[in-house]
Design a protein around this motif. Structure first.
Motif, PDB file in Angstrom:
ATOM      1  N   ASP B   9      12.528   9.371  -3.850  1.00 17.07           N
ATOM      2  CA  ASP B   9      11.722   8.155  -3.699  1.00 17.07           C
ATOM      3  C   ASP B   9      10.625   8.310  -2.651  1.00 17.07           C
ATOM      4  O   ASP B   9       9.506   7.849  -2.851  1.00 17.07           O
ATOM      5  N   TYR B  10      10.913   9.006  -1.551  1.00 17.97           N
ATOM      6  CA  TYR B  10       9.888   9.151  -0.507  1.00 17.97           C
ATOM      7  C   TYR B  10       8.735  10.036  -0.974  1.00 17.97           C
ATOM      8  O   TYR B  10       7.580   9.808  -0.623  1.00 17.97           O
ATOM      9  N   TYR B  11       9.057  11.067  -1.760  1.00 19.36           N
ATOM     10  CA  TYR B  11       7.982  11.917  -2.297  1.00 19.36           C
ATOM     11  C   TYR B  11       7.074  11.086  -3.196  1.00 19.36           C
ATOM     12  O   TYR B  11       5.842  11.183  -3.109  1.00 19.36           O
ATOM     13  N   LEU B  12       7.706  10.272  -4.052  1.00 17.31           N
ATOM     14  CA  LEU B  12       6.907   9.440  -4.954  1.00 17.31           C
ATOM     15  C   LEU B  12       6.040   8.474  -4.152  1.00 17.31           C
ATOM     16  O   LEU B  12       4.845   8.305  -4.435  1.00 17.31           O
ATOM     17  N   ALA B  13       6.639   7.869  -3.099  1.00 16.75           N
ATOM     18  CA  ALA B  13       5.869   6.952  -2.247  1.00 16.75           C
ATOM     19  C   ALA B  13       4.710   7.699  -1.602  1.00 16.75           C
ATOM     20  O   ALA B  13       3.590   7.177  -1.513  1.00 16.75           O
ATOM     21  N   SER B  14       4.964   8.939  -1.186  1.00 20.22           N
ATOM     22  CA  SER B  14       3.912   9.749  -0.570  1.00 20.22           C
ATOM     23  C   SER B  14       2.763   9.972  -1.558  1.00 20.22           C
ATOM     24  O   SER B  14       1.592   9.814  -1.210  1.00 20.22           O
ATOM     25  N   PHE B  15       3.105  10.285  -2.824  1.00 18.05           N
ATOM     26  CA  PHE B  15       2.059  10.501  -3.832  1.00 18.05           C
ATOM     27  C   PHE B  15       1.267   9.211  -4.053  1.00 18.05           C
ATOM     28  O   PHE B  15       0.038   9.238  -4.184  1.00 18.05           O
ATOM     29  N   LEU B  16       1.993   8.072  -4.105  1.00 13.06           N
ATOM     30  CA  LEU B  16       1.297   6.800  -4.340  1.00 13.06           C
ATOM     31  C   LEU B  16       0.353   6.497  -3.181  1.00 13.06           C
ATOM     32  O   LEU B  16      -0.764   6.007  -3.389  1.00 13.06           O
ATOM     33  N   LEU B  17       0.800   6.782  -1.946  1.00 16.36           N
ATOM     34  CA  LEU B  17      -0.075   6.554  -0.793  1.00 16.36           C
ATOM     35  C   LEU B  17      -1.315   7.449  -0.870  1.00 16.36           C
ATOM     36  O   LEU B  17      -2.426   7.002  -0.556  1.00 16.36           O
ATOM     37  N   LEU B  18      -1.137   8.699  -1.308  1.00 14.98           N
ATOM     38  CA  LEU B  18      -2.293   9.585  -1.486  1.00 14.98           C
ATOM     39  C   LEU B  18      -3.256   8.970  -2.504  1.00 14.98           C
ATOM     40  O   LEU B  18      -4.471   9.004  -2.324  1.00 14.98           O
ATOM     41  N   GLY B  19      -2.672   8.377  -3.569  1.00 16.50           N
ATOM     42  CA  GLY B  19      -3.503   7.730  -4.590  1.00 16.50           C
ATOM     43  C   GLY B  19      -4.266   6.548  -4.018  1.00 16.50           C
ATOM     44  O   GLY B  19      -5.472   6.403  -4.247  1.00 16.50           O
ATOM     45  N   VAL B  20      -3.568   5.688  -3.257  1.00 22.73           N
ATOM     46  CA  VAL B  20      -4.230   4.524  -2.655  1.00 22.73           C
ATOM     47  C   VAL B  20      -5.349   4.978  -1.716  1.00 22.73           C
ATOM     48  O   VAL B  20      -6.472   4.461  -1.738  1.00 22.73           O
ATOM     49  N   GLY B  21      -5.052   6.015  -0.909  1.00 22.71           N
ATOM     50  CA  GLY B  21      -6.057   6.537   0.014  1.00 22.71           C
ATOM     51  C   GLY B  21      -7.289   7.043  -0.722  1.00 22.71           C
ATOM     52  O   GLY B  21      -8.418   6.738  -0.346  1.00 22.71           O
TER      53      GLY B  21
END
Lengths: 176, 118
Positions: B9-21
């Motif tokens: 889940d944290y990896y996925l959250a990390s990818f989503l944050l990269l997307g938002v950024g």
């Protein structure tokens, strides 16, 4: 009760709020919330040193820098609260996340005992020898100041150059 | 599939944050918001590193506590990265203040117009 998923949801929601709020002041406040949420994530992931730095520097200093900037410049005016969606950017972002997500299956489970990072010789060496060799009980401090001291020296050089760069860019102005 | 997501889940959250950024950096017309986007992107990468260092049921890497400990090395790298990130943000914001003093605008399109009009 499992704190992980609500926490991740909170962090992602505040990041989204930062992205869609049109008023820059609103976005800065949402970003400060986001930083604080991330600091709690570091605590949950057993990284108290990173959490302290994030709360002080990420949520504190960065927010102050942003606020000083908008105090010296302008905020966009207008009635709309939310930004209009920018479709090309959204397409790029979705594509980017999609490409990254394909690697998800190849990544090790989070918290598993057999991941490369946990079983790495470097990790075991630091944990076994940090106190004897560096005399510090906190392994993070030992690695930061002793084993990877040159790295930290490089960091100080970066901060110094940033300070010099700021003075050059702003000329006679003082950033406060 | 659900299992894959639940354990990473944290990896996925990390990818989503990269997307938002990424989205904010491209979509925002205001320079200050672009810098905020850059900061979100950075924390996405930090999350990836700290999640990689995590070990279920382990203590923080403080040797007065009982083992097992999480790995200290990614924590150190991210501590350095946070400070470098703030230095980067400070220089970027200094340039923004300077751009505003020179051109009187903080939006991309207006700045382009002003510069082309000169």
């Amino acid at each position: 009760m499992n704190v992980e998923l609500p926490l991740i949801a909170f962090v992602l929601a505040s990041a989204l709020a930062t992205a869609v709020l049109r008023d820059v002041l609103g976005a800065i406040i949402a970003f400060a919330t986001y930083s604080l949420g991330i600091a709690v994530v570091w605590v949950v992931l057993q990284a108290p040193d990173v959490a302290l730095t994030e709360a002080a520097v990420g949520a504190g200093v960065t927010t102050v820098l942003f606020l000083l900037t908008i105090a010296k410049t302008v905020r966009p005016s207008g009635d709309r609260v939310l930004e209009r969606p920018h479709w090309p950017a959204l397409a790029v972002a979705v594509l980017f996340v999609g490409v990254l997500a394909t690697t998800l299956g190849a990544l090790p489970e989070i918290g598993a005992a057999d991941t490369t990072v946990i079983t790495s010789e470097v990790t075991e060496y630091y944990l076994a020898n940090a106190y004897e060799e560096a005399g510090v009980k906190n392994a993070v401090t030992a690695v930061l100041a002793a084993y990877r001291g040159f790295d930290t020296l490089g960091e100080v050089v970066v901060v110094y150059s940033a300070g010099v760069g700021l003075l050059v860019v702003l000329g006679k102005e003082v950033f406060a | 599939m659900i299992d894959l997501l639940a354990t990473r889940d944290y990896y996925l959250a990390s990818f989503l944050l990269l997307g938002v950024g990424t989205y904010v950096m491209i979509a925002a017309r205001n320079f200050v918001k672009k810098v905020i986007g850059m900061n979100i992107f950075q924390t996405g990468i930090f999350l990836f590193f700290i999640a990689a260092a995590y070990l279920e049921g382990a203590n923080p890497p403080v040797l007065t506590m009982d083992g097992p400990h999480v790995s200290p090395l990614p924590h150190v790298l991210i501590l350095t990265a946070i400070v470098v990130g703030v230095a980067l943000t400070a220089v970027a914001l200094g340039m923004i203040v300077r751009i505003y003093a020179e051109y009187g605008t903080l939006t991309e399109d207006t700045l382009e117009e002003v510069r082309n009009g000169e």
